[in-house]
Scaffold this active site. Structure first.
Site, PDB file in Angstrom:
ATOM      1  N   SER A 105      -4.180   0.026  -5.847  1.00  0.00           N
ATOM      2  CA  SER A 105      -3.357  -1.725  -6.529  1.00  0.00           C
ATOM      3  C   SER A 105      -4.506  -2.860  -6.011  1.00  0.00           C
ATOM      4  CB  SER A 105      -2.052  -0.948  -6.430  1.00  0.00           C
ATOM      5  OG  SER A 105      -1.648  -1.433  -5.544  1.00  0.00           O
ATOM      6  N   SER A 116      -1.889  -6.561  -6.996  1.00  0.00           N
ATOM      7  CA  SER A 116      -1.627  -5.359  -6.821  1.00  0.00           C
ATOM      8  C   SER A 116      -0.329  -5.388  -6.968  1.00  0.00           C
ATOM      9  CB  SER A 116      -1.146  -5.433  -5.093  1.00  0.00           C
ATOM     10  OG  SER A 116       0.245  -6.166  -4.652  1.00  0.00           O
ATOM     11  N   ARG A 157      -0.547  -3.234 -10.814  1.00  0.00           N
ATOM     12  CA  ARG A 157      -1.572  -2.165 -10.620  1.00  0.00           C
ATOM     13  C   ARG A 157      -0.629  -1.512 -10.229  1.00  0.00           C
ATOM     14  NH1 ARG A 157      -7.368  -4.396  -8.222  1.00  0.00           N
ATOM     15  NH2 ARG A 157      -7.467  -5.235 -10.223  1.00  0.00           N
ATOM     16  N   GLY A 166       6.925 -15.816  -3.694  1.00  0.00           N
ATOM     17  CA  GLY A 166       6.253 -16.744  -2.712  1.00  0.00           C
ATOM     18  C   GLY A 166       6.400 -16.051  -1.426  1.00  0.00           C
ATOM     19  N   ASP A 168       4.321  -2.306 -10.171  1.00  0.00           N
ATOM     20  CA  ASP A 168       4.590  -1.857  -9.477  1.00  0.00           C
ATOM     21  C   ASP A 168       4.952  -2.510  -8.126  1.00  0.00           C
ATOM     22  OD1 ASP A 168       5.214   0.271  -7.347  1.00  0.00           O
ATOM     23  OD2 ASP A 168       3.868   1.506  -8.382  1.00  0.00           O
ATOM     24  N   ASN A 172       0.662   8.199   4.703  1.00  0.00           N
ATOM     25  CA  ASN A 172       1.038   8.913   4.152  1.00  0.00           C
ATOM     26  C   ASN A 172       0.463   9.236   2.660  1.00  0.00           C
ATOM     27  OD1 ASN A 172       3.298   9.061   5.693  1.00  0.00           O
ATOM     28  ND2 ASN A 172       4.074   6.976   4.887  1.00  0.00           N
ATOM     29  N   THR A 182       5.394  -1.388  -4.814  1.00  0.00           N
ATOM     30  CA  THR A 182       4.766  -0.259  -3.552  1.00  0.00           C
ATOM     31  C   THR A 182       4.058  -1.166  -2.408  1.00  0.00           C
ATOM     32  OG1 THR A 182       5.477   1.305  -5.265  1.00  0.00           O
ATOM     33  CG2 THR A 182       4.221   1.743  -3.008  1.00  0.00           C
ATOM     34  N   ALA A 183       3.581  -1.539  -3.112  1.00  0.00           N
ATOM     35  CA  ALA A 183       2.328  -2.213  -1.902  1.00  0.00           C
ATOM     36  C   ALA A 183       2.327  -3.423  -1.528  1.00  0.00           C
ATOM     37  CB  ALA A 183       0.588  -1.329  -2.006  1.00  0.00           C
ATOM     38  N   ALA A 184       2.836  -4.262  -2.180  1.00  0.00           N
ATOM     39  CA  ALA A 184       2.879  -5.738  -2.599  1.00  0.00           C
ATOM     40  C   ALA A 184       3.003  -5.903  -1.074  1.00  0.00           C
ATOM     41  CB  ALA A 184       3.751  -6.035  -3.055  1.00  0.00           C
ATOM     42  N   GLY A 185       3.996  -5.997  -0.727  1.00  0.00           N
ATOM     43  CA  GLY A 185       4.000  -6.320   0.945  1.00  0.00           C
ATOM     44  C   GLY A 185       2.806  -6.376   2.450  1.00  0.00           C
ATOM     45  N   ASP A 186       2.884  -4.795   2.308  1.00  0.00           N
ATOM     46  CA  ASP A 186       0.940  -4.428   2.226  1.00  0.00           C
ATOM     47  C   ASP A 186       0.324  -5.179   2.386  1.00  0.00           C
ATOM     48  OD1 ASP A 186       2.723  -2.857   4.205  1.00  0.00           O
ATOM     49  OD2 ASP A 186       2.424  -0.978   3.562  1.00  0.00           O
TER      50      ASP A 186
END
Length: 297
Positions: free
Chosen positions: A284, A275, A278, A217, A239, A11, A241-245
């Site tokens: 990030s 991540s 950033r 954690g 941010d 995306n 947004t992409a921490a899980g990925d």
């Protein structure tokens, strides 16, 4: 080198930064807007590539300027896009609001991702050559199932991120080796708000579960073993947004390299903690040397 295959979404993230997210019917003034390549499939692919793996992405982008930009960004980050199709129509987009506490709310428009309903010629061979297959739920479920079953046929470890949370068929779950929901997805899938209770319920359907707990954690549970909790480094998030990925992509690399689960979770938590400090999704994600530094801090 470890080879990770990713079957999932790509995306363009359209990100608005605000002090506080608007409520229904409310208009707020933001302070900044960014256009950042993302999507859960692309995010996990870039995270794994940054962590040191050879990564290939299976999916689709549209025949628009976003599609060209998404493909070139992935290639710049070292992700192989030979199996990334270009379809007529728009690319997928994600409309994201990020508040001053680093929290986010996201609306995803599938676009080209919605055309990925099956494996294309050559995709199964790519999956068969991988050490692990990463899956998410931003493409049609029939393609997710086809990928998981292809991996199972070839003895490839399958790691599924059940996001966005939705009903998962027993047929799909039977082909998953490791399920990695966050605590909200785990609750949605099981009805248990307690992560340990949710993990225990999920183990009736899959052999291994890692529940990510944000700043608290992550929790690992496996059939016949005591649960393991790994704390996250204490950082100030800007941010998430992409921490899980980032966590999942990094975890997959660590496991494919033969690390024990607890060590892999520490490494993945270190990557996610970098991540969130950033802005953006793919922009990030830390490189391997940065992850090593954070994990050793």
């Amino acid at each position: 080198m470890t080879h990770i295959a990713v079957l999932g979404s790509t995306n363009m993230d359209l990100v608005a930064y605000v002090a506080k997210a608007p409520q229904r019917g409310e208009t707020v003034t933001g302070r900044e807007f960014r256009t950042i390549p993302g999507g859960k499939g692309a995010n996990q692919a870039v995270a794994a590539a940054h962590a040191g793996a050879d990564v290939s992405l299976v999916g689709a982008v549209g025949a628009d300027s976003f599609g060209s930009q998404l493909r070139s960004t992935l290639e710049h980050f070292g992700v192989n896009t030979d199996h990334l199709r270009t379809t007529e129509g728009p690319s997928g987009t994600a409309h994201i609001v990020v508040d001053d506490e680093g929290g986010n709310a996201i609306v995803v428009i599938p676009g080209a991702n919605g055309t990925v309903t099956s494996l294309a010629p050559g995709d199964e061979g790519l999956i068969a050559s991988a050490d692990a297959l990463l899956l998410q739920l931003e493409i049609p479920l029939e393609a997710v199932l086809a990928g998981a079953e292809a991996a199972r046929r070839h003895g490839v470890r399958t790691i599924l991120t059940p996001a966005p949370a939705q009903f998962l068929s027993p047929q799909l779950l039977s082909a998953v080796d490791l399920l990695v929901p966050n605590q909200h997805e785990a609750a949605a899938l099981t009805g248990f708000t307690d992560p340990r209770g949710a993990a225990a319920a999920l183990l009736e359907q899959v052999p291994e579960v890692v529940v990510t707990l944000g700043a608290e954690g992550s929790l690992y549970a496996a059939r016949g073993a005591a649960p393991i909790t790994v704390p996250a480094p204490k950082v100030t998030a800007v941010d998430s947004t992409a921490a899980g990925d980032t966590f999942v992509g990094t975890l997959a690399v660590a496991l494919a390299e033969g690390r024990e689960m607890s060590e892999a979770m520490v490494w993945a938590s270190a990557a996610a903690s970098v991540s969130v400090q950033r802005h953006g999704a793919t922009s990030s994600m830390p490189y391997r040397s940065e992850i090593d530094t954070q994990a050793g801090a």
